[in-house]
Design a protein around this motif. Structure first.
Motif, PDB file in Angstrom:
ATOM      1  N   THR A   1     -23.169  14.123  22.861  1.00 51.18           N
ATOM      2  CA  THR A   1     -21.905  13.667  22.284  1.00 51.18           C
ATOM      3  C   THR A   1     -21.693  12.205  22.647  1.00 51.18           C
ATOM      4  OG1 THR A   1     -20.945  15.877  22.448  1.00 51.18           O
ATOM      5  CG2 THR A   1     -19.398  14.036  22.275  1.00 51.18           C
ATOM      6  N   VAL A   2     -21.253  11.424  21.662  1.00 55.31           N
ATOM      7  CA  VAL A   2     -20.943  10.019  21.879  1.00 55.31           C
ATOM      8  C   VAL A   2     -19.479   9.812  21.504  1.00 55.31           C
ATOM      9  CG1 VAL A   2     -21.463   7.630  21.239  1.00 55.31           C
ATOM     10  CG2 VAL A   2     -23.318   9.307  21.401  1.00 55.31           C
ATOM     11  N   ALA A   3     -18.682   9.390  22.468  1.00 58.03           N
ATOM     12  CA  ALA A   3     -17.266   9.106  22.237  1.00 58.03           C
ATOM     13  C   ALA A   3     -17.085   7.597  22.174  1.00 58.03           C
ATOM     14  CB  ALA A   3     -16.415   9.690  23.358  1.00 58.03           C
TER      15      ALA A   3
ATOM     16  N   LEU B   1     -15.796  10.407  17.351  1.00 65.06           N
ATOM     17  CA  LEU B   1     -16.718  11.269  18.085  1.00 65.06           C
ATOM     18  C   LEU B   1     -17.951  11.501  17.226  1.00 65.06           C
ATOM     19  CD1 LEU B   1     -16.209  12.450  20.885  1.00 65.06           C
ATOM     20  CD2 LEU B   1     -15.576  14.588  19.809  1.00 65.06           C
ATOM     21  N   TYR B   2     -19.125  11.390  17.845  1.00 60.18           N
ATOM     22  CA  TYR B   2     -20.402  11.586  17.157  1.00 60.18           C
ATOM     23  C   TYR B   2     -21.281  12.521  17.968  1.00 60.18           C
ATOM     24  CZ  TYR B   2     -18.997   7.219  14.868  1.00 60.18           C
ATOM     25  OH  TYR B   2     -18.295   6.251  14.186  1.00 60.18           O
ATOM     26  N   ARG B   3     -22.270  13.095  17.304  1.00 61.78           N
ATOM     27  CA  ARG B   3     -23.329  13.862  17.971  1.00 61.78           C
ATOM     28  C   ARG B   3     -24.662  13.299  17.514  1.00 61.78           C
ATOM     29  NH1 ARG B   3     -21.646  17.942  21.215  1.00 61.78           N
ATOM     30  NH2 ARG B   3     -19.852  19.090  20.509  1.00 61.78           N
TER      31      ARG B   3
ATOM     32  N   ASP C   1     -15.670  23.887  28.733  1.00 64.13           N
ATOM     33  CA  ASP C   1     -15.875  25.008  27.805  1.00 64.13           C
ATOM     34  C   ASP C   1     -17.325  25.136  27.349  1.00 64.13           C
ATOM     35  OD1 ASP C   1     -13.168  25.523  27.991  1.00 64.13           O
ATOM     36  OD2 ASP C   1     -12.670  24.699  26.016  1.00 64.13           O
ATOM     37  N   GLY C   2     -18.192  24.228  27.793  1.00 60.21           N
ATOM     38  CA  GLY C   2     -19.601  24.279  27.421  1.00 60.21           C
ATOM     39  C   GLY C   2     -19.893  23.747  26.030  1.00 60.21           C
ATOM     40  N   LYS C   3     -18.953  23.040  25.434  1.00 57.59           N
ATOM     41  CA  LYS C   3     -19.150  22.499  24.084  1.00 57.59           C
ATOM     42  C   LYS C   3     -19.775  21.106  24.116  1.00 57.59           C
ATOM     43  CE  LYS C   3     -15.376  25.186  22.175  1.00 57.59           C
ATOM     44  NZ  LYS C   3     -14.023  25.175  21.630  1.00 57.59           N
ATOM     45  N   ILE C   4     -19.729  20.456  25.267  1.00 61.92           N
ATOM     46  CA  ILE C   4     -20.342  19.136  25.426  1.00 61.92           C
ATOM     47  C   ILE C   4     -21.392  19.221  26.513  1.00 61.92           C
ATOM     48  CG2 ILE C   4     -19.973  16.743  26.138  1.00 61.92           C
ATOM     49  CD1 ILE C   4     -17.176  16.893  24.939  1.00 61.92           C
ATOM     50  N   GLU C   5     -22.620  18.965  26.109  1.00 61.93           N
ATOM     51  CA  GLU C   5     -23.730  18.895  27.056  1.00 61.93           C
ATOM     52  C   GLU C   5     -24.403  17.555  26.833  1.00 61.93           C
ATOM     53  OE1 GLU C   5     -26.315  22.259  26.863  1.00 61.93           O
ATOM     54  OE2 GLU C   5     -24.665  23.678  27.004  1.00 61.93           O
ATOM     55  N   GLY C   6     -24.118  16.627  27.702  1.00 62.94           N
ATOM     56  CA  GLY C   6     -24.604  15.262  27.542  1.00 62.94           C
ATOM     57  C   GLY C   6     -23.534  14.436  26.848  1.00 62.94           C
ATOM     58  N   LEU C   7     -23.118  13.343  27.482  1.00 64.77           N
ATOM     59  CA  LEU C   7     -22.027  12.532  26.958  1.00 64.77           C
ATOM     60  C   LEU C   7     -22.289  11.067  27.226  1.00 64.77           C
ATOM     61  CD1 LEU C   7     -19.069  12.285  25.834  1.00 64.77           C
ATOM     62  CD2 LEU C   7     -18.312  12.511  28.205  1.00 64.77           C
TER      63      LEU C   7
END
Length: 133
Positions: free
Chosen positions: A8-10, A19-21, A80-86
């Motif tokens: 994820t890139v904020a 927000l991007y992936r 919540d485990g929705k973001i892995e790597g930021l």
């Protein structure tokens, strides 16, 4: 900076969040817009600047609240485990405020930070900044 698929890139400043992936892989960065909830900017920032008659900077207080709201949303995503790597790309002032609110779980998922205001820029500009970091 190389990013694993799904990172994820904020991209933020004191007023906007994009927000991007990474839909590519480590060799080929390809950012795709990611949906996100509205940011709750009602919270106070770190409290380092309180609006008063002696310091009437309500605009800065609002920006700090927005930055804190972004991190609250990102913290929740990590927990919540929705973001892995930021990766956080933010205007320097906003990034400083955001760092004050990072949860330790978010810090563990943080791949990198770029202190640059790229909100309103094309996704290609964001990709270029990440590749150069």
């Amino acid at each position: 900076m190389m990013l694993p698929r799904g990172t994820t890139v904020a991209v933020a400043d004191g007023e906007k969040l994009n927000l991007y992936r990474n839909s590519g892989d480590e060799a080929v960065l390809k950012l795709a817009p990611a949906p996100h909830a509205d940011v709750d900017s009602s919270g106070q920032g770190s409290g380092s600047r309180q609006s008063s008659s002696g310091n009437p900077d309500q605009g800065q207080s609002s920006e700090d609240g927005f930055s804190a709201g972004i991190v609250e949303m990102l913290n929740k995503g990590v927990l919540d485990g929705k973001i892995e790597g930021l990766v956080v790309v933010a205007a320097p002032r906003a990034l400083g405020e955001m760092r004050k609110h990072y949860h330790k779980a978010l810090v563990a998922q943080l791949i990198g930070e770029i202190a640059k205001d790229l909100t309103g820029h094309a996704v290609e500009d964001v990709e270029t900044a990440i590749k150069a970091a």
